[in-house]
Design an enzyme around this catalytic site. Structure first.
Site, PDB file in Angstrom:
ATOM      1  N   CYS A   1       0.838  -1.201   0.000  1.00  0.00           N
ATOM      2  CA  CYS A   1       0.000   0.000   0.000  1.00  0.00           C
ATOM      3  C   CYS A   1       0.875   1.255   0.000  1.00  0.00           C
ATOM      4  O   CYS A   1       1.492   1.565  -1.015  1.00  0.00           O
ATOM      5  CB  CYS A   1      -0.990  -0.052   1.161  1.00  0.00           C
ATOM      6  SG  CYS A   1      -2.324   1.138   0.958  1.00  0.00           S
TER       7      CYS A   1
ATOM      8  N   HIS B   1      -3.587  -5.010   0.761  1.00  0.00           N
ATOM      9  CA  HIS B   1      -3.080  -5.374   2.091  1.00  0.00           C
ATOM     10  C   HIS B   1      -3.031  -6.892   2.271  1.00  0.00           C
ATOM     11  O   HIS B   1      -3.946  -7.475   2.876  1.00  0.00           O
ATOM     12  CB  HIS B   1      -3.961  -4.722   3.172  1.00  0.00           C
ATOM     13  CG  HIS B   1      -3.640  -3.284   3.368  1.00  0.00           C
ATOM     14  ND1 HIS B   1      -2.638  -2.845   4.205  1.00  0.00           N
ATOM     15  CD2 HIS B   1      -4.153  -2.180   2.784  1.00  0.00           C
ATOM     16  CE1 HIS B   1      -2.552  -1.535   4.158  1.00  0.00           C
ATOM     17  NE2 HIS B   1      -3.467  -1.100   3.296  1.00  0.00           N
TER      18      HIS B   1
ATOM     19  N   GLU C   1      -1.466  -8.609   4.278  1.00  0.00           N
ATOM     20  CA  GLU C   1      -1.359  -9.038   5.683  1.00  0.00           C
ATOM     21  C   GLU C   1      -2.724  -9.336   6.302  1.00  0.00           C
ATOM     22  O   GLU C   1      -2.784  -9.945   7.372  1.00  0.00           O
ATOM     23  CB  GLU C   1      -0.598  -7.982   6.504  1.00  0.00           C
ATOM     24  CG  GLU C   1      -1.350  -6.710   6.837  1.00  0.00           C
ATOM     25  CD  GLU C   1      -1.442  -5.691   5.704  1.00  0.00           C
ATOM     26  OE1 GLU C   1      -1.025  -6.019   4.574  1.00  0.00           O
ATOM     27  OE2 GLU C   1      -1.941  -4.579   5.942  1.00  0.00           O
TER      28      GLU C   1
HETATM   29  N1  LIG Z   1      -1.979   6.294   2.434  1.00  0.00           N
HETATM   30  C1  LIG Z   1      -3.095   5.536   2.854  1.00  0.00           C
HETATM   31  C2  LIG Z   1      -2.910   4.134   2.451  1.00  0.00           C
HETATM   32  C3  LIG Z   1      -3.255   3.223   3.524  1.00  0.00           C
HETATM   33  C4  LIG Z   1      -2.156   2.286   3.847  1.00  0.00           C
HETATM   34  O1  LIG Z   1      -1.049   2.337   3.322  1.00  0.00           O
HETATM   35  O2  LIG Z   1      -2.378   1.444   4.696  1.00  0.00           O
END
Ligand SMILES: NCCCC(=O)O
Length: 247
Positions: free
Chosen positions: A117, A215, A217
């Site tokens: 992310c 994500h 994880e």
């Molecule tokens: N910049 C918000 C993205 C959310 C994250 O990296 O978990």
């Protein structure tokens, strides 16, 4: 060949969070979501948390077997030459600089990198690319707004390491409102959403680099496959290195 007697050592970047209650309210804490630690441990790795307040030399970074750049707050748009927006999450320039430096040092030492992310976004910007600052305005057809985790479909390039781990289509959990706009350096886009937004990049040359906009994880078996692919990259690096060349 000698068998490995220790788990691969993987650096996990942390952020800084101001504590809101209790005796230490108002003080900053080093913070990392425990999901990363659990996912790496379950993949067979030994995670070590790296705090933005610390300083690691190139030699120390080269001692890592792998590096995970974790999710977190937005990047400061100044990094790719744009102004901040009111929609930005609170910026953390110290963390931006620390993770960018870690990424570049890992590349210099051929340490495999997984960016998650925000971590993907750090990789893209460190290589000279640019981000959308707010997808609901820049790419209204894209479903993630950064308000809540959202399930999205990723179309994965068949000829990629990512496809070896996930196949060519995967449903993943994403949570972002910045997103990749332009990729430079030796990165190539290896997954996209139907909206056209790039969802994953890999490095064309040198050591393994994978960045994903979602994500893993918190994504169950398909997410675990990505942490296992980092371990596979570490293994390939070890078996292909000349004897005595790795610390
Ligand atoms: N910049 C918000 C993205 C959310 C994250 O990296 O978990």
């Amino acid at each position: 060949m000698a068998q490995r007697t220790r788990r691969p050592l993987i650096g996990v970047t942390a952020g800084t969070r101001t504590m809101m209650s209790g005796a230490w309210a108002g003080h900053d804490a080093v913070s990392v979501n425990e999901h990363y630690v659990r996912a790496l441990r379950e993949a067979g790795a030994r995670p070590v948390i790296i705090a933005p307040q610390d300083e690691w030399s190139d030699e120390e970074i080269a001692e890592l077997d792998g590096l995970v750049l974790t999710g977190g707050t937005d990047l400061d748009p100044a990094a790719w030459g744009e102004d901040a927006l009111v929609t930005d999450m609170t910026p953390d320039p110290e963390r931006d600089a620390f993770e960018t430096a870690l990424y570049r040092a890992a590349r210099r030492s051929d340490v495999p990198v997984l960016g998650i992310c925000r971590g993907l976004q750090i990789i893209v910007v460190a290589e000279g690319g640019a981000l959308h600052r707010h997808l609901p305005v820049d790419l209204p057809g894209h479903p993630t707004t950064g308000e809540r985790p959202t399930r999205v479909e990723a179309e994965v390039e068949a000829a990629s390491d990512l496809a070896l781990a996930l196949g060519t289509r995967a449903e993943v959990t994403a949570f972002h409102h910045q997103g990749v706009r332009a990729v430079r350096g030796d990165l190539r886009i290896v997954a996209r959403h139907d909206s056209g937004l790039p969802l994953a990049v890999e490095a064309e040359r040198g050591s393994s680099v994978l960045g994903v906009q979602w994500h893993p994880e918190i994504d169950g078996p398909s997410g675990a496959a990505l942490f296992e692919s980092l371990l596979t990259a570490i293994h390939h690096r070890e078996v292909s290195a000349p004897v005595g060349s790795l610390v």
